[in-house]
Design an enzyme around this catalytic site. Structure first.
Site, PDB file in Angstrom:
ATOM      1  N   CYS A 165       0.825  -1.210   0.000  1.00 36.14           N
ATOM      2  CA  CYS A 165       0.000   0.000   0.000  1.00 36.14           C
ATOM      3  C   CYS A 165       0.860   1.263   0.000  1.00 36.14           C
ATOM      4  O   CYS A 165       1.629   1.505   0.925  1.00 36.14           O
ATOM      5  CB  CYS A 165      -0.896  -0.074   1.234  1.00 36.14           C
ATOM      6  N   CYS A 194       0.197   3.902   2.653  1.00 36.58           N
ATOM      7  CA  CYS A 194       0.782   3.471   3.934  1.00 36.58           C
ATOM      8  C   CYS A 194       2.249   3.888   4.007  1.00 36.58           C
ATOM      9  O   CYS A 194       2.725   4.344   5.052  1.00 36.58           O
ATOM     10  CB  CYS A 194       0.692   1.959   4.089  1.00 36.58           C
TER      11      CYS A 194
END
Lengths: 105, 301
Positions: free
Chosen positions: A30, A33
């Site tokens: 991700c 993230c």
């Protein structure tokens, strides 16, 4: 950098913690993230004695993902005295997180 | 007062930074996303940027950023809320109240994913509705998902999701895909991908999380059971602050040719925000170079 914890440590490190705990449910693939990472490190330093920040890798902690119905990465959950007090789904700006932290300290 | 203020840190903005540095100009890059590299970061694999066959988009973006940093680029975090003409150039106002002056502006703010604009989308965002397969795909391991859209992003997402989910539906409103032929062929050859064509999504339904998508197909209303919905219906240019400042086309893109010159003096449009036939990393990078050369022409006038 916030420490990564597993489900075995979750009860003691998060639910049983004295301070409010910001739990970052992230995944390896991700990108938002990854972008959140330096922001969380800054917050960890800036609020060192006020809150604790931990990271939970959703790729490995399926039980916690299930328990907290995580369906977006990152998901930030703020816990205080063992209770979930707020949640942000998806990437957040530093100011948004600070607002939530200030409600608890 | 900077010579050039570059707005945006995607491939166009970072390429402009490299060229501005090499041209000896004073410049900075304003970025909304801290340490960002634009949309490219969200692409699983890039096979069409020269010299980096098969690289993942995040790493390619990092290479661009490292290059711009190595040449001394100053980055400023902030969201541009207003642009205005001044006697000497432009004033750039940010959402935190800070403002900067620059003789020229290279506008490279790119595009953002378009919303589906159907009921249930907002309600289930982050609870089954996602705009990032790479981010959220893992939460649907062994389950059924639907990708909505028919372009490169939709089919790349479907292929990515097919590796871990039980079933991927691709809901697309036309009978033909806009996606590249190679992606369509790959998806056709993937056993757990099923196309639902000429289907128009109506609503995302669920309780605590998504349980299905309602759509119409050939005039009949149907429901598809799914645990996740991945929206990939194209993007919208981030040009709201330019309204009334520079000429935009009917879809909101800044009207400019390869020179990146816009209808506003001293304002240059680079990358996906510009009217162009091919929106790719390589054309964005080319725009960065052209925009700096055009800005130089304006500064030296």
């Amino acid at each position: 950098m916030p420490a990564r914890i597993s489900k075995d440590e979750f009860d003691s490190e998060v639910l049983g913690a004295e301070l409010p705990v910001l739990a970052d449910f992230y995944s390896d693939s991700c990108i938002p993230c990854k972008r959140m990472s330096p922001i969380l490190s800054q917050l960890e330093t800036e609020y060192a004695d006020k809150i604790k920040i931990v990271k939970i890798n959703t790729n490995f902690e399926k039980e916690l993902v299930e328990k907290y119905s995580i369906q977006a990465a990152p998901t930030l959950i703020l816990f205080n005295k063992g209770e979930e007090v707020s949640r942000i789904r998806g990437a957040a700006k530093k100011d948004e997180i600070i607002t939530l932290i200030k409600e608890q300290i | 007062m900077y010579d050039v203020m570059i707005l945006g840190s995607g491939p166009a903005g970072l390429s402009a930074a490299v060229y501005a540095s090499r041209a000896g100009l004073s410049f900075a890059v304003i970025e909304k996303e801290y340490m960002g590299t634009g949309q490219i970061a969200y692409t699983e694999q890039v096979d069409n940027y020269l010299g980096y066959c098969g690289i993942d988009g995040y790493s390619l973006g990092e290479k661009f950023r490292e290059h711009a940093e190595a040449l001394g680029t100053e980055f400023i975090e902030g969201e541009v809320t207003e642009l205005s003409r001044t006697d000497s150039g432009w004033k750039i106002l940010l959402s935190d109240g800070n403002s900067f002056g620059a003789r020229t502006v290279i506008y490279a703010l790119g595009a953002s994913p378009k919303k589906l604009a159907i009921p249930g989308e907002e309600e289930f965002a982050g609870r089954g509705v996602s705009y990032c397969a790479l981010c959220d795909g893992a939460f649907f391991e062994g389950r059924t998902v639907a990708v909505i859209g028919g372009g490169d992003t939709a089919l790349s997402d479907a292929l990515y999701l097919s590796k871990t989910t039980a079933k991927v539906y691709v809901i697309h409103r036309r009978s033909e895909f806009r996606a590249s032929a190679s992606l369509v062929k790959k998806a056709e050859g993937t056993s757990n991908i099923e196309f639902v064509l000429e289907a128009v999504p109506l609503e995302i339904i669920g309780e605590d999380s998504v349980t299905g998508v309602k759509y119409t197909q050939n005039g009949t209303e149907k429901t598809l059971d799914t645990n996740g919905v991945f929206a990939a219906v194209g993007s919208l240019p981030n040009t709201a602050v330019l309204s009334g400042i520079a000429g935009l086309d009917e879809r909101g893109y800044v009207i400019a040719d390869e020179s990146c010159v816009t209808s506003a003096e001293g304002l240059f449009a680079a990358g996906d925000v510009r009217t162009k036939a091919v929106r790719q990393v390589i054309t964005a990078a080319a725009d960065g170079a052209n925009a700096v050369v055009s800005a130089l022409g304006c500064i030296n006038k």
